[in-house]
Motif scaffolding. Structure first.
Motif, mmCIF file in Angstrom:
data_model
loop_
_atom_site.group_PDB
_atom_site.id
_atom_site.type_symbol
_atom_site.label_atom_id
_atom_site.label_comp_id
_atom_site.label_asym_id
_atom_site.label_seq_id
_atom_site.Cartn_x
_atom_site.Cartn_y
_atom_site.Cartn_z
ATOM 1 N N ASN A 1 0.852 -1.185 0.000
ATOM 2 C CA ASN A 1 0.000 0.000 0.000
ATOM 3 C C ASN A 1 0.893 1.242 0.000
ATOM 4 O O ASN A 1 1.285 1.763 1.039
ATOM 5 N N MET A 2 1.224 1.721 -1.201
ATOM 6 C CA MET A 2 2.152 2.844 -1.326
ATOM 7 C C MET A 2 1.541 4.158 -0.835
ATOM 8 O O MET A 2 2.256 5.045 -0.363
ATOM 9 N N GLU A 3 0.236 4.288 -0.952
ATOM 10 C CA GLU A 3 -0.409 5.511 -0.460
ATOM 11 C C GLU A 3 -0.255 5.628 1.050
ATOM 12 O O GLU A 3 0.051 6.703 1.579
ATOM 13 N N ALA A 4 -0.444 4.496 1.754
ATOM 14 C CA ALA A 4 -0.259 4.503 3.207
ATOM 15 C C ALA A 4 1.198 4.786 3.560
ATOM 16 O O ALA A 4 1.488 5.487 4.542
ATOM 17 N N LEU A 5 2.133 4.253 2.766
ATOM 18 C CA LEU A 5 3.547 4.511 3.033
ATOM 19 C C LEU A 5 3.873 5.988 2.865
ATOM 20 O O LEU A 5 4.562 6.576 3.708
ATOM 21 N N TYR A 6 3.390 6.596 1.777
ATOM 22 C CA TYR A 6 3.661 8.018 1.549
ATOM 23 C C TYR A 6 3.102 8.873 2.686
ATOM 24 O O TYR A 6 3.772 9.785 3.184
ATOM 25 N N THR A 7 1.877 8.559 3.104
ATOM 26 C CA THR A 7 1.256 9.322 4.195
ATOM 27 C C THR A 7 2.071 9.189 5.483
ATOM 28 O O THR A 7 2.281 10.168 6.212
ATOM 29 N N THR A 8 2.550 7.974 5.768
ATOM 30 C CA THR A 8 3.338 7.736 6.985
ATOM 31 C C THR A 8 4.670 8.465 6.926
ATOM 32 O O THR A 8 5.121 9.048 7.920
#
Length: 448
Positions: A326-333
């Motif tokens: 989940n790259m979107e979750a990684l970017y947000t984190t």
């Protein structure tokens, strides 16, 4: 009484020597039918064997505790490394004995031939060393130590059972971490393949004024100190400190691929542990993020003494997931946790260009705020197939497909470079060295 008799029979074993003697006795009885002149010789031989067996039993059982054995093991094992264990054994018999030892090692090793043989003199003690290489993190349960003792007669064996069941945890490769730690402390990283990078300019961290030696940059000469001392003196600078280094580990199914017994995830974990340790020794701050279909562990960057143990405990529990990252979750984190420009080392794996294209928009966003280093793996099996000569149509087909996949990997490196994203394209066994090389290069060139 029945229990003692049961233990007697349970721990009594007949050796091949006894069966060979009995076979010879049987042959003599058979020959006695054809050669009467043998007379009572077969019976005499049989009873001599029986007397020797009784004597052998007396020798082995008259001493209640004839031997002592125990396993000497570390508190924890290092994943992917050869761990040294030992069996300590002591002989209390008043005569020489032959010993066979079985150590019931954990089922994860799938070994049924851990058998050690030795001879011992009266009152002698020995330590038998052996190596185990675990390939999975987790808990490993050891069982009993079984010792089989033979007297000089060697007709029967007595078994001793030493209950030493214990559970040892297998952690990420801390042995490898210690090796690189000692090299980093003594500035000998070049001895094991870590390249020395030529420094471009100077960092802003002044260290000391020291005597000039051949090879020092003449532009750093301190003329005032030279005039005072009468010898050439130069200013010495050190790398900038307290920079943030984050290891981001992909736990998705792409990291499940095995190589020499270890999964790609384990190679990434071992390299992350070593990199974090070297970064802390260089007085930078090390942090960790793990991700799969959702964010796993998050360890904010810090340089405290306990930071490495915190990272080690987190990595010990990590397992591969079976969904996409989940790259979107990684970017947000990353945007939420990392507050200043940092080195972000992203351990992942791509087997096709579409897999990279799906993640590329998020990688580009991360690279806008941080120095992003993407680490992915070279498929050594495909490389081997592409280098083998083709002898038939099927071989040509396999070689062509292998070369295509290998070419796609090189295209991925170029694609990332066009967007200003640094990469490490490495075989699993060279991952740690290549990662530290790149970290030291980035430090030397002040790119963070």
């Amino acid at each position: 009484m029945k229990k003692l008799i049961g233990l007697f029979y349970k721990n009594l074993f007949l050796n091949n020597t006894l069966f060979a003697c009995l076979s010879g006795s049987v042959v003599l009885f058979v020959l006695g039918f054809f050669f009467p002149w043998l007379g009572a010789i077969p019976q005499l031989v049989f009873w001599v064997i029986m007397v020797l067996v009784l004597l052998d039993l007396v020798l082995l059982y008259r001493t209640i505790n004839g031997v002592f054995a125990k396993r000497v093991a570390p508190e924890r094992l290092s994943n992917g490394d050869e761990n040294e264990l030992a069996i300590y054994i002591e002989n209390f018999y008043p005569f020489n004995i032959a010993v066979g030892i079985i150590d019931e090692i954990p089922e994860q090793f799938q070994k049924r031939d851990v058998w050690f043989k030795t001879t011992m003199k009266p009152r002698e003690h020995k330590q038998i060393l052996y190596l185990l290489r675990p390939t999975r993190r987790g808990e490993y349960e050891f069982g009993f130590i079984r010792v089989f003792v033979k007297s000089p007669l060697g007709l029967v064996s007595r078994r001793y059972n030493f209950e030493q069941t214990e559970i040892l945890p297998v952690y990420p490769s801390f042995l490898q971490m210690r090796k690189y730690e000692l090299m980093a402390i003594s500035n000998r990283l070049t001895d094991i393949g870590i390249k020395k990078i030529r420094r471009i300019g100077h960092s802003m961290e002044f260290e000391q004024v020291k005597n000039y030696v051949a090879g020092d940059d003449y532009r750093t000469i301190n003329w005032k100190a030279t005039a005072r001392r009468g010898d050439l003196m130069v200013n010495s600078y050190t790398d900038e400190k307290s920079q943030h280094v984050y290891c981001v580990i992909d736990k998705s199914r792409a990291m499940k691929m095995p190589f020499e017994g270890l999964s790609l995830l384990d190679y990434a974990i071992n390299a992350s542990l070593v990199l974090s340790n070297v970064a802390l020794l260089k007085e930078d701050k090390a942090g960790l993020i793990t991700v799969a279909e959702k964010i796993g562990a998050v360890v904010p960057a810090d340089s405290k003494y306990t930071q490495l143990n915190k990272i080690l405990e987190v990595l010990y529990k990590e397992k591969t997931r079976y969904l996409e990252t989940n790259m979107e979750a990684l970017y947000t984190t990353v945007r939420r946790v990392i507050k200043q420009r940092s080195l972000v080392v992203f351990f992942t794996n791509y087997e096709s260009m579409p897999a990279l294209q799906r993640q590329l928009p998020f990688l580009k966003r991360i690279a806008r705020f941080h120095l992003l280093l993407v680490v992915f793996f070279e498929n050594t099996e495909l490389k081997t197939l592409s280098e083998q000569p083709a002898t038939d149509v099927e071989g040509i087909y396999i070689k062509t497909i292998a070369e295509k996949f290998a070419h796609d990997k090189k295209l991925m490196v170029k694609e990332l470079a066009t967007h200003g994203i640094q990469t490490i394209f490495s075989t699993p066994q060279n991952l740690t060295v290549n990662t530290i090389n790149r970290y030291l290069e980035i430090k030397a060139r002040q790119k963070i």
